[in-house]
Design a protein around this motif. Structure first.
Motif, mmCIF file in Angstrom:
data_model
loop_
_atom_site.group_PDB
_atom_site.id
_atom_site.type_symbol
_atom_site.label_atom_id
_atom_site.label_comp_id
_atom_site.label_asym_id
_atom_site.label_seq_id
_atom_site.Cartn_x
_atom_site.Cartn_y
_atom_site.Cartn_z
ATOM 1 N N SER A 95 -95.643 71.358 81.467
ATOM 2 C CA SER A 95 -96.144 70.620 82.629
ATOM 3 C C SER A 95 -95.288 70.932 83.843
ATOM 4 O O SER A 95 -94.165 71.422 83.737
ATOM 5 C CB SER A 95 -96.121 69.109 82.375
ATOM 6 N N GLN A 96 -95.850 70.675 84.999
ATOM 7 C CA GLN A 96 -95.113 70.784 86.251
ATOM 8 C C GLN A 96 -95.696 69.732 87.180
ATOM 9 O O GLN A 96 -96.852 69.830 87.549
ATOM 10 C CB GLN A 96 -95.251 72.179 86.853
ATOM 11 N N VAL A 97 -94.892 68.753 87.538
ATOM 12 C CA VAL A 97 -95.386 67.633 88.312
ATOM 13 C C VAL A 97 -96.067 68.097 89.585
ATOM 14 O O VAL A 97 -97.143 67.649 89.938
ATOM 15 C CB VAL A 97 -94.236 66.668 88.650
ATOM 16 N N GLN A 98 -95.436 69.039 90.273
ATOM 17 C CA GLN A 98 -95.944 69.468 91.561
ATOM 18 C C GLN A 98 -97.244 70.245 91.446
ATOM 19 O O GLN A 98 -97.987 70.368 92.391
ATOM 20 C CB GLN A 98 -94.909 70.326 92.295
ATOM 21 N N ILE A 99 -97.513 70.789 90.290
ATOM 22 C CA ILE A 99 -98.707 71.622 90.134
ATOM 23 C C ILE A 99 -99.801 70.867 89.401
ATOM 24 O O ILE A 99 -100.938 70.806 89.829
ATOM 25 C CB ILE A 99 -98.362 72.926 89.380
ATOM 26 N N SER A 100 -99.461 70.298 88.266
ATOM 27 C CA SER A 100 -100.500 69.735 87.405
ATOM 28 C C SER A 100 -100.553 68.217 87.462
ATOM 29 O O SER A 100 -101.281 67.612 86.694
ATOM 30 C CB SER A 100 -100.271 70.191 85.963
ATOM 31 N N GLY A 101 -99.762 67.625 88.354
ATOM 32 C CA GLY A 101 -99.828 66.172 88.503
ATOM 33 C C GLY A 101 -99.486 65.436 87.234
ATOM 34 O O GLY A 101 -100.075 64.416 86.922
ATOM 35 N N ASN A 102 -98.524 65.940 86.507
ATOM 36 C CA ASN A 102 -98.043 65.292 85.294
ATOM 37 C C ASN A 102 -98.899 65.536 84.068
ATOM 38 O O ASN A 102 -98.584 65.015 83.012
ATOM 39 C CB ASN A 102 -97.892 63.786 85.480
ATOM 40 N N THR A 103 -99.987 66.233 84.179
ATOM 41 C CA THR A 103 -100.746 66.546 82.966
ATOM 42 C C THR A 103 -99.926 67.490 82.102
ATOM 43 O O THR A 103 -99.365 68.467 82.593
ATOM 44 C CB THR A 103 -102.087 67.187 83.318
ATOM 45 N N ILE A 104 -99.853 67.180 80.831
ATOM 46 C CA ILE A 104 -99.137 68.019 79.881
ATOM 47 C C ILE A 104 -100.177 68.816 79.108
ATOM 48 O O ILE A 104 -101.075 68.241 78.494
ATOM 49 C CB ILE A 104 -98.259 67.177 78.942
ATOM 50 N N TYR A 105 -100.058 70.135 79.164
ATOM 51 C CA TYR A 105 -101.022 71.025 78.524
ATOM 52 C C TYR A 105 -100.446 71.539 77.217
ATOM 53 O O TYR A 105 -99.313 72.021 77.176
ATOM 54 C CB TYR A 105 -101.350 72.199 79.442
ATOM 55 N N PHE A 106 -101.257 71.472 76.181
ATOM 56 C CA PHE A 106 -100.813 71.888 74.856
ATOM 57 C C PHE A 106 -101.360 73.252 74.491
ATOM 58 O O PHE A 106 -102.463 73.631 74.887
ATOM 59 C CB PHE A 106 -101.249 70.864 73.805
ATOM 60 N N GLY A 107 -100.585 73.950 73.680
ATOM 61 C CA GLY A 107 -101.041 75.195 73.096
ATOM 62 C C GLY A 107 -101.868 74.930 71.851
ATOM 63 O O GLY A 107 -102.080 73.774 71.465
ATOM 64 N N GLU A 108 -102.315 76.007 71.213
ATOM 65 C CA GLU A 108 -103.163 75.895 70.034
ATOM 66 C C GLU A 108 -102.369 75.547 68.787
ATOM 67 O O GLU A 108 -102.937 75.209 67.757
ATOM 68 C CB GLU A 108 -103.910 77.207 69.806
ATOM 69 N N GLY A 109 -101.057 75.643 68.878
ATOM 70 C CA GLY A 109 -100.219 75.303 67.740
ATOM 71 C C GLY A 109 -99.867 76.493 66.873
ATOM 72 O O GLY A 109 -100.608 77.493 66.830
ATOM 73 N N SER A 110 -98.728 76.392 66.221
ATOM 74 C CA SER A 110 -98.318 77.365 65.200
ATOM 75 C C SER A 110 -98.326 76.637 63.869
ATOM 76 O O SER A 110 -97.607 75.657 63.681
ATOM 77 C CB SER A 110 -96.901 77.890 65.471
ATOM 78 N N TRP A 111 -99.190 77.118 62.957
ATOM 79 C CA TRP A 111 -99.365 76.456 61.667
ATOM 80 C C TRP A 111 -98.411 77.091 60.674
ATOM 81 O O TRP A 111 -98.547 78.259 60.336
ATOM 82 C CB TRP A 111 -100.821 76.586 61.222
ATOM 83 N N LEU A 112 -97.462 76.292 60.198
ATOM 84 C CA LEU A 112 -96.430 76.784 59.290
ATOM 85 C C LEU A 112 -96.643 76.219 57.901
ATOM 86 O O LEU A 112 -96.793 75.013 57.732
ATOM 87 C CB LEU A 112 -95.045 76.383 59.805
ATOM 88 N N THR A 113 -96.638 77.109 56.929
ATOM 89 C CA THR A 113 -96.699 76.698 55.531
ATOM 90 C C THR A 113 -95.466 77.233 54.825
ATOM 91 O O THR A 113 -95.222 78.448 54.831
ATOM 92 C CB THR A 113 -97.962 77.231 54.834
ATOM 93 N N VAL A 114 -94.706 76.342 54.218
ATOM 94 C CA VAL A 114 -93.524 76.739 53.448
ATOM 95 C C VAL A 114 -93.845 76.536 51.973
ATOM 96 O O VAL A 114 -94.225 75.438 51.550
ATOM 97 C CB VAL A 114 -92.290 75.912 53.842
ATOM 98 N N VAL A 115 -93.709 77.625 51.197
ATOM 99 C CA VAL A 115 -94.077 77.550 49.769
ATOM 100 C C VAL A 115 -92.857 77.761 48.870
ATOM 101 O O VAL A 115 -91.843 78.269 49.331
ATOM 102 C CB VAL A 115 -95.175 78.577 49.438
#
Lengths: 115, 114
Positions: A95-115
């Motif tokens: 996020s960047q307050v000055q640009i996105s007005g406090n909106t927090i943008y999320f990524g698609e995620g990293s899916w981790l599997t530990v076996v």
């Protein structure tokens, strides 16, 4: 404009191995956050960077987790050594307050599997 | 400190029925409130947010939420459910205009019956 990008999208590793997750925030965003969702439970905060500085790392579970953001651009989250309970999805956000007005943008995620 | 409580870990409605997902928050300062959605095997997508001003906020896909300070609530509604709305929904809160972290609720899984 590119969104928050995360790599790898999926990773399967054996217990005891090391995994490094990478996050590229939206260009110009000084704030970068890491979250994780383990075993379908709630989404939990891990830490918050402002540029290259750790603003809040109260959510880091233990010293097997190391986050860096050298140069204040992309960030990495290393898990070493990985344990079974680390399996889940790791989200990065920016996020960047000055640009996105406090909106927090999320990524698609990293899916981790530990076996 | 901020916290969020989502009532009901699983909600099931019929296609075409009203969707109501409940969220109550606790905040020591004026909050900013959010609803995020996670479709199966996808990332988190912002549905809508309340910062200041109008207490009824409209989001994507026909969803809306109303900030009620007296009830410390921010319930999510949609008049008519579609099959494509099946997903997990997360209510979240942060400390107003600061760049502090978002705190998520535990999530509500929405199922749509044909």
């Amino acid at each position: 404009e590119a969104g928050v990008t995360q790599f790898p999208s999926h990773s399967v590793i054996e217990k005891g191995q090391t995994v490094t997750l990478r996050c590229d925030p939206i260009s110009g965003h000084d704030n970068l956050y890491w979250y994780r969702r383990v075993m379908g439970k709630e989404i939990k905060f891990l830490l918050h960077f402002v540029k290259e500085s750790k603003q809040d790392e109260s959510g880091m579970p233990n010293n097997r987790f190391l986050a860096e953001r050298t140069g204040g651009t992309y960030s990495t989250l290393k898990v070493q050594p990985a344990e079974l309970e680390d399996s889940g999805v790791y989200f990065c956000a920016s996020s960047q307050v000055q640009i996105s007005g406090n909106t927090i943008y999320f990524g698609e995620g990293s899916w981790l599997t530990v076996v | 400190a901020q916290s969020v409580t989502q009532l009901g870990s699983h909600v099931s409605v019929s296609e075409g029925a009203l969707v109501l997902l409940r969220c109550n928050y606790s905040s020591s300062v004026p909050p900013y409130l959010f609803w995020y959605v996670q479709y199966p095997n996808q990332g988190l997508q912002l549905l809508l947010k309340y910062t200041t001003g109008a207490t009824l906020v409209k989001g994507i896909n026909g969803f809306e939420a109303e900030f009620k300070k007296s009830e410390t609530s921010f319930h999510l509604t949609k008049p008519s459910a579609h099959m494509s709305d099946a997903a997990e929904y997360f209510c979240a809160v942060k400390k107003g205009s600061s760049a502090s972290k978002i705190i998520f609720g535990s999530g509500t899984r929405l199922s749509i019956r044909p």
